[in-house]
Design a protein around this motif. Structure first.
Motif, PDB file in Angstrom:
ATOM      1  N   THR A   1       0.821  -1.211   0.000  1.00 48.05           N
ATOM      2  CA  THR A   1       0.000   0.000   0.000  1.00 48.05           C
ATOM      3  C   THR A   1       0.853   1.259   0.000  1.00 48.05           C
ATOM      4  O   THR A   1       0.599   2.207  -0.757  1.00 48.05           O
ATOM      5  N   THR A   2       1.873   1.280   0.843  1.00 46.85           N
ATOM      6  CA  THR A   2       2.760   2.451   0.915  1.00 46.85           C
ATOM      7  C   THR A   2       3.472   2.678  -0.416  1.00 46.85           C
ATOM      8  O   THR A   2       3.576   3.815  -0.894  1.00 46.85           O
TER       9      THR A   2
ATOM     10  N   PHE B   1       2.459   1.729  -3.384  1.00 43.86           N
ATOM     11  CA  PHE B   1       1.505   2.172  -4.403  1.00 43.86           C
ATOM     12  C   PHE B   1       1.165   3.649  -4.236  1.00 43.86           C
ATOM     13  O   PHE B   1       1.043   4.383  -5.231  1.00 43.86           O
ATOM     14  N   VAL B   2       1.005   4.096  -3.003  1.00 37.50           N
ATOM     15  CA  VAL B   2       0.746   5.515  -2.756  1.00 37.50           C
ATOM     16  C   VAL B   2       1.929   6.363  -3.220  1.00 37.50           C
ATOM     17  O   VAL B   2       1.758   7.451  -3.789  1.00 37.50           O
ATOM     18  N   LEU B   3       3.137   5.867  -3.007  1.00 38.88           N
ATOM     19  CA  LEU B   3       4.327   6.589  -3.462  1.00 38.88           C
ATOM     20  C   LEU B   3       4.344   6.688  -4.989  1.00 38.88           C
ATOM     21  O   LEU B   3       4.651   7.757  -5.544  1.00 38.88           O
TER      22      LEU B   3
ATOM     23  N   PHE C   1       1.733   6.571  -6.926  1.00 41.24           N
ATOM     24  CA  PHE C   1       0.658   7.491  -7.285  1.00 41.24           C
ATOM     25  C   PHE C   1       1.081   8.948  -7.094  1.00 41.24           C
ATOM     26  O   PHE C   1       0.757   9.815  -7.914  1.00 41.24           O
ATOM     27  N   ALA C   2       1.836   9.213  -6.023  1.00 45.24           N
ATOM     28  CA  ALA C   2       2.267  10.582  -5.743  1.00 45.24           C
ATOM     29  C   ALA C   2       3.269  11.094  -6.770  1.00 45.24           C
ATOM     30  O   ALA C   2       3.407  12.310  -6.948  1.00 45.24           O
TER      31      ALA C   2
ATOM     32  N   PHE D   1      -0.991   3.379 -12.270  1.00 39.66           N
ATOM     33  CA  PHE D   1      -2.236   3.759 -11.612  1.00 39.66           C
ATOM     34  C   PHE D   1      -3.458   3.360 -12.443  1.00 39.66           C
ATOM     35  O   PHE D   1      -4.403   2.754 -11.926  1.00 39.66           O
TER      36      PHE D   1
END
Length: 329
Positions: A142-143, A145-147, A149-150, A207
């Motif tokens: 999760t972390t 994937f968020v990175l 995405f950012a 994404f």
């Protein structure tokens, strides 16, 4: 029309009722979306938008066949008042052998080579990464994937300077070393442009493809695992065929983006005729003072042919991807 519990056959539980209601709701939603897309109002609005969108292209086509004097003194919409057609513009950009105006053939080949690998590299890695984020459980997924995405919010212009420094420190010496070891490999090649486009295209590709691949029914994946399928078999035999519309949709956008790019090409291509893409040559065709832009109209129209061919060739997959995203849930 809702389904009452009394209408269910004997032995059906609440779960069956919920599934039936969801199926009915899904069918109603799909019908509603199709009705909106095929309504008379939507058709008229689409036609108006298509005509307005086509007017500049039509003007570009007419200007590309007009003599330079008429292009510089009159507008294309005065074609009936000031008639005049010539193939000289296309001859200048396609058949010229002068040093100041080289042929576009080499630059078209360069653009094709850059756009193909600039699309294929991020697409391959993004598809595998999207599958991993969607169906492989690992620590920190999760972390990470968020990175990823950012990374989409980082402007292209901010990343160019540090990326150019990295390329100058590591990639340029490696290119020179490969040229010394294998002389058939030119010292100036497409590798910097490929890597730059791959880096800038990966976050968005991961994404978008993740959102599509994650919607694949879990029952299909679980059934394959029960049958002993590995992640590689699931990816190649199940995920890739089902995700073809999403992959084709991103491929269209990425190919057109890379094909029309000028900023990355100016910085990482080196500007030589062996490596520079078509867009870089088009920017130089107007002359030193911008007085010969009638040649630019012909060159620009030639540059539109291949992207249009790619779009219309993959259009059916693109439409499938749009409809699949519109009717999910």
């Amino acid at each position: 029309m809702s389904i009452a519990p009394a209408d269910l056959p004997v032995g059906k539980d609440v779960g069956s009722l919920e599934q039936a209601e969801q199926a009915e709701y899904g069918g109603t939603k799909t019908a509603r979306v199709k009705k909106r897309l095929t309504s008379r109002t939507a058709t008229i609005v689409s036609l108006i938008i298509a005509v307005v969108w086509t007017i500049p292209t039509f003007g570009l086509l007419i200007s590309s066949f007009r003599p330079g004097e008429l292009v510089r003194t009159t507008g294309w919409w005065t074609i009936f008042e000031n008639p005049g057609f010539t193939l000289e513009n296309y001859g200048d950009v396609l058949l010229s052998t002068s040093q100041s105006s080289p042929q576009l053939g080499a630059y078209i080949v360069n653009s094709i080579a850059i756009a193909l690998l600039g699309t294929l590299i991020p697409l391959v890695f993004a598809t595998m990464a999207a599958y991993a984020f969607a169906w492989i459980k690992f620590k920190g997924a999760t972390t990470l994937f968020v990175l990823v995405f950012a990374l989409q919010i980082i402007p292209l212009q901010m990343a160019l300077v540090p990326l150019l420094q990295i390329f100058s420190t590591w990639l340029r010496p490696m290119q020179a070393w490969l040229h010394d070891v294998v002389p058939i490999i030119p010292e100036q090649n497409y590798a910097p442009v490929w890597l730059a486009h791959a880096m800038f295209g990966l976050p968005l590709a991961i994404f978008l493809l993740h959102n599509f691949i994650a919607e694949i029914p879990g029952d299909i994946i679980e059934a394959a695992r029960v049958d002993g399928a590995t992640h590689g078999q699931i990816f190649f035999r199940i995920v890739l065929p089902l995700a073809t519309p999403a992959i084709a949709s991103f491929a269209i956008f990425q190919f057109i983006w890379v094909w029309n790019d000028l900023l990355v090409a100016l910085i990482f291509s080196g500007g030589t005729q062996d490596v520079a893409p078509l867009t870089q040559r088009l920017a130089e065709m107007v002359g030193s003072r911008g007085q010969e832009w009638e040649r630019l109209t012909a060159g620009a129209f030639i540059s539109m042919i291949i992207p249009l061919a790619v779009f219309f060739g993959l259009q059916r997959y693109f439409v499938r991807g749009l409809l699949a995203g519109a009717t999910k849930g």
